[in-house]
Structures are given as C-alpha cells and as structure tokens.
Write a protein that holds these residues in place. Sequence first.
Motif, mmCIF file in Angstrom:
data_model
loop_
_atom_site.group_PDB
_atom_site.id
_atom_site.type_symbol
_atom_site.label_atom_id
_atom_site.label_comp_id
_atom_site.label_asym_id
_atom_site.label_seq_id
_atom_site.Cartn_x
_atom_site.Cartn_y
_atom_site.Cartn_z
ATOM 1 N N ALA A 197 -38.890 -0.573 8.809
ATOM 2 C CA ALA A 197 -38.774 -1.032 7.417
ATOM 3 C C ALA A 197 -38.591 -2.548 7.346
ATOM 4 N N ALA A 198 -37.799 -3.101 8.244
ATOM 5 C CA ALA A 198 -37.570 -4.557 8.246
ATOM 6 C C ALA A 198 -38.853 -5.308 8.587
ATOM 7 N N ILE A 240 -40.521 7.402 7.281
ATOM 8 C CA ILE A 240 -40.317 6.017 6.843
ATOM 9 C C ILE A 240 -41.648 5.369 6.493
ATOM 10 N N VAL A 241 -42.661 5.600 7.320
ATOM 11 C CA VAL A 241 -43.981 5.020 7.059
ATOM 12 C C VAL A 241 -44.549 5.532 5.740
ATOM 13 N N GLU A 242 -44.383 6.817 5.450
ATOM 14 C CA GLU A 242 -44.856 7.358 4.175
ATOM 15 C C GLU A 242 -44.155 6.678 3.006
ATOM 16 N N LEU A 246 -45.813 3.998 -0.034
ATOM 17 C CA LEU A 246 -45.577 4.068 -1.474
ATOM 18 C C LEU A 246 -44.997 2.761 -2.003
ATOM 19 N N LYS A 247 -44.151 2.139 -1.212
ATOM 20 C CA LYS A 247 -43.511 0.895 -1.628
ATOM 21 C C LYS A 247 -44.492 -0.271 -1.633
ATOM 22 N N TYR A 248 -45.419 -0.272 -0.655
ATOM 23 C CA TYR A 248 -46.407 -1.352 -0.539
ATOM 24 C C TYR A 248 -47.819 -0.747 -0.607
#
Length: 333
Positions: A197-198, A240-242, A246-248
């Motif tokens: 995530a970072a 986390i990748v999924e 969605l976030k980006y």
Amino acid sequence: MSTHVRTRRESWGTIFYDNTLDEFSAEVHEGCTPTPESPIGVGWLVTAPCNLKCIHCYGNVEDLPSERLTTAQQLKVADEVIRAGVMRQILSGGEPLMRRDTLQVIDKLTDNGVATILGTNGTFLSSQAMKSVRRCTRVEISLDSMDERVNNEIRPSRNVKGNTYQETLRAISLCQDAGVSLRILTCLNRYNHTEVAALAQFLYERGIRDWAVSWTLSAGRAHHIYGELMPEDTTQVEDIVEQLRLKYPDMQIRLSDRTVNYSRYYCLIWPNGTLGTEEILTGKKLFFSSLVTGSLRDGWKPENYDLDAHFRKWIAGRVKTVEQPQELRSRVA
C-alpha cells in the motif's frame, strides 16, 4: 482496431499485441490447437555482469555463461529475433546498460517492429541514452520498498558507496522527465510484502500509472533460499491489491503469482547468444542452440519448451474462438 495493435498470423489463428496496454490476445480457429510456430515473447539476458547483487536475482551472474559477445554478434542475435517474428523482446541481464551497444540493439529491434522492453536497475541511465531508451515499449525499473534500508538489503550495490534506493529514484525521475513509458517492478518476499500500500501511494503521487507486482520466483539466486524468502501467507496481498485497484482506478496494477509452476514455458537467450530456458522446479539452466551461428527456430522445439504453457502464459486467457477462413475449410474438405 487500434493502430498500436500488431498481428502475427499462424496456421491455427492470429496473435495480437497491443503496444499501448503491453498485452497479448489471440483468435483461434475452431478445432485448432494454438501452438506458436516461434516464440511470442523472449527474454534476452544481454550481459551477465551487474553492479547490484539482488538476493532474488533470476539472471544471477555466478550461474551464467561468462563469454562476452562482440557488438556484431549481439546484432546478429537481434537479427534472428526479428527473423523469427518474435513480437515482444525483453532486454535484461545482468544489467543491460553495462553494455553500451544495448542501445544499438534497441534501435535495431524497434526499427523492425519488435516491441522492446528494457529491464534495468536504472543506475546507468543517462540523458544521453534517452534517444534510444524512449523508443522502448516500456522501461522497467525495480523498486522493492519505500524503506531505504529494506530496499538496499534486498538490492544491495556491489559498490561500497552505492545507494540503490537513491539511484533508483534518480532513474525514475530521469525517465519521467524524458517522457519514457515507465513501469515499476516490485518483487515481493517476506521482508517487503507488507509495504504494498505504501509503494502504491508513492508511485501514484509520482504520476506513475503502470506497476507490476510479483512474488519471488524460485529461480536463479532465489532458488536455494526460496523457503526463507517466501512468507507463509500470500493471500493478504491479493486482497490489498484489489483494494488498491479501486482506490487508484487509473493505475494499472498487475499481480503475478509466480508460485504457479510453468516450467520450460519461458524462452530465454543467454548472454553467450544461446537459446534456452530454466527449469523452475530444479533451478537448472538449459542451453539449446546458438543464435550466433544458427537461427532461433533451430531450438524452438516441443522437446525443449512447453509450447502450450508458453501460449497460455503470454495470452493469459484472452482467447476468442473464430470460424476457420474459407480457404482453410476448402483445403480440409
């Protein structure tokens, strides 16, 4: 169809390569088996030496041929790649830019329509090299952690004064300033798999929209310490990748599960110009035929490669079944 899409017709159908997406697909005639008549994509380790000593290196110099080809021989190998109809060529190593003539190889391949991917640690990138480098479909630079210490422990420099992390950030900035199609690679292991995530946030804020994340492959230098490098649970990263996708939503995030065994699917050219591959289960490097003295098709045989796995790995399910052309139906009849 996009002008960025290239095609290769075979007896069983057609392979498509989208230069913008850096992605393959295929149309397969009904009743036919898609067996590639030559490699779809090839990895060429253009040189063995490297100024880094990454703990997981697949092209580990200690297990590679030490013979160094001349520039004329390098260009002969490039000619054989072109002649065989290879659609996507990765140039790596070792560190490919430790050979100055790698720029000539890039120019030759791209002049002849071969999508060229430069895999580099970035430390030898310069503004002078950008005329050739920016012709690549992608330039791939590795960044494994936003923690400088962790990144440099995974990718230590052979130079006592070297700082891989800082040199990588410099190379990323240089590519962005030059308008290079940049992709960042992150190789996950037990030391950095919690930092996904970072890394995503950093890359997104830097304007990078192409990121390939993969688990360590049991090959090369990693083969003998694979158990030490891999965490017990790898499923959390998928979740986390999924969430990050969605976030980006405008960022292409690829996650490769390299724990799946596709032994002998990958077509390699070793630094001495020999066609080969690596057996994932044993870590053994295999050598078949020389492109300096012969052709690529000399070694592209079912006894050397798993041709079905090669097709499936590159096409990745993007297959459409179509009717056979009239001339083929007439021939069968």
